[in-house]
Structures are given as C-alpha cells and as structure tokens.
Design a protein around this motif. Structure first.
Motif, PDB file in Angstrom:
ATOM      1  N   PRO A  41       0.858  -1.293   0.058  1.00 41.54           N
ATOM      2  CA  PRO A  41      -0.063  -0.029   0.084  1.00 41.54           C
ATOM      3  C   PRO A  41       0.888   1.429  -0.010  1.00 41.54           C
ATOM      4  N   LEU A  42       1.948   1.233   0.564  1.00 38.01           N
ATOM      5  CA  LEU A  42       2.959   2.257   0.829  1.00 38.01           C
ATOM      6  C   LEU A  42       3.643   2.694  -0.808  1.00 38.01           C
ATOM      7  N   ARG A  43       4.002   1.457  -1.168  1.00 42.35           N
ATOM      8  CA  ARG A  43       4.555   1.417  -2.551  1.00 42.35           C
ATOM      9  C   ARG A  43       3.579   2.159  -3.597  1.00 42.35           C
ATOM     10  N   ASP A  44       2.397   1.554  -3.284  1.00 38.55           N
ATOM     11  CA  ASP A  44       1.353   2.026  -4.513  1.00 38.55           C
ATOM     12  C   ASP A  44       1.123   3.520  -4.218  1.00 38.55           C
ATOM     13  N   LYS A  45       1.034   4.106  -3.053  1.00 34.98           N
ATOM     14  CA  LYS A  45       0.769   5.440  -3.142  1.00 34.98           C
ATOM     15  C   LYS A  45       1.800   6.332  -3.288  1.00 34.98           C
ATOM     16  N   LEU A  46       3.131   5.855  -3.316  1.00 29.74           N
ATOM     17  CA  LEU A  46       4.281   6.697  -3.626  1.00 29.74           C
ATOM     18  C   LEU A  46       4.217   6.413  -5.123  1.00 29.74           C
TER      19      LEU A  46
END
Length: 185
Positions: free
Chosen positions: A81-86
């Motif tokens: 989820p963090l990688r997707d947001k970045l």
C-alpha cells in the motif's frame, strides 16, 4: 533461451515502441489532462504509467537478482500500500508536466532499458522463477522471461483505458502484441 526467442522478445519490444509513438501522434495534447476510462487516472497519467511501470518492474527484477538478500527486508519496510501510494504520487507529478514529446522520450528510455536488460541476461536465467510479483497487472510467480513481456502487456492494458473521443485507433499498423511469447520460442 534460444537466439530466436531473444529475437521475438526484441521484436515485440520494438513493435510496442512503434505502436506507442503511433498512438501518441494521434492524441491531441489537450487530451492528456482529460479523464480516462479508468476513473483513477487521466489520459496523461495512464500514458506516464505506461512509461514508468515497465522500467520499475524490470528494475525490481534486476535488483532482486543482484541483491536478493536485501529485498525481503525492503518489502517489509515498504509494504505494497505504501509503494502504491508513492507510485501514484510520482506518476501524477510526472504527468502534470508531461507533453507528448516528453512521454515519447520516457517510453523510449523504458524500451532501451528493457533491451539492455534483455541483452545482459544469461540464457540459463530466463526460466528462473522470481519472487511473487506484487503489481496491478502481474501476480503470482513468473519467470524472468515472462517479465520481458510486461512492456507490451502494460501498453496493451493501459491503452485500452485511454478515453480519447476525438481519436480513433484505426491505423492498420496499430496492432496488439501478446503478453507472452508462444511456447517453444
């Protein structure tokens, strides 16, 4: 991997590059900021995603091969989820200043990166399975060989989500390229 299989992969990458530029030439610049058929992205953001996603995925493949010891801890530090947001923020930022010319240059960089990686790959490594891939367009365990089909697959998937009402992709040279090489290649 045989010499013929490399030729097929190189040909698919080059056809995808040509199709991207052909499609890009048919899209008016004002359409880049308009919504796409995918409610999460504008047309320009989808085009930028086509430029960035294959390079990111293939870069991850190379990093896993070169530094396999560090990859699992990195995945724990930076969950999906963090990688997707970045990724979302990066794509939106890059797309906000993009032009058809800059998109063409970015896609060419991705194709060149992919071809260099293909040429540097040892034959015996092509069928090596990778870690489970976490990507919107890929899932499960796939081989390095299949990863080289990601660029055409990404192009095919995202180009279908563009919403360019003034443009019809009716050029007979515009063709869809299969994701994976056929068996035996």
């Amino acid at each position: 991997m045989t010499r013929d299989a490399r030729i097929v992969l190189r040909t698919n990458i080059e056809l995808t590059r040509q199709n991207f530029h052909r499609m890009l030439n048919m899209i008016p610049e004002k359409a880049l900021t308009q919504p796409s058929k995918n409610p999460a992205w504008t047309n320009g953001e989808l085009l930028m995603q086509m430029c960035i996603a294959p390079r990111r995925i293939l870069s991850n493949m190379k990093n896993v091969a070169d530094h396999s010891w560090i990859y699992p801890p990195v995945l724990k530090l930076f969950p999906m989820p963090l990688r997707d947001k970045l990724n979302e923020r990066y794509v939106r930022y890059e797309a906000s200043t993009s032009t058809p010319l800059s998109l063409g240059i970015e896609f060419d960089k991705t194709c060149l990166f992919t071809l260099k990686l293909l040429e540097g790959m040892w034959d015996q490594d092509f069928e090596t399975p990778l870690l489970t891939i976490e990507d919107a367009l890929l899932s499960g365990n796939i081989t390095r060989r299949e990863m080289f089909g990601y660029l055409p697959y990404c192009f095919n998937t995202y180009s279908q989500q563009l919403d360019i009402r003034e443009t019809q992709f009716s050029d007979p040279a515009f063709q869809i390229i299969p994701r994976k090489p056929s068996a035996g290649q």
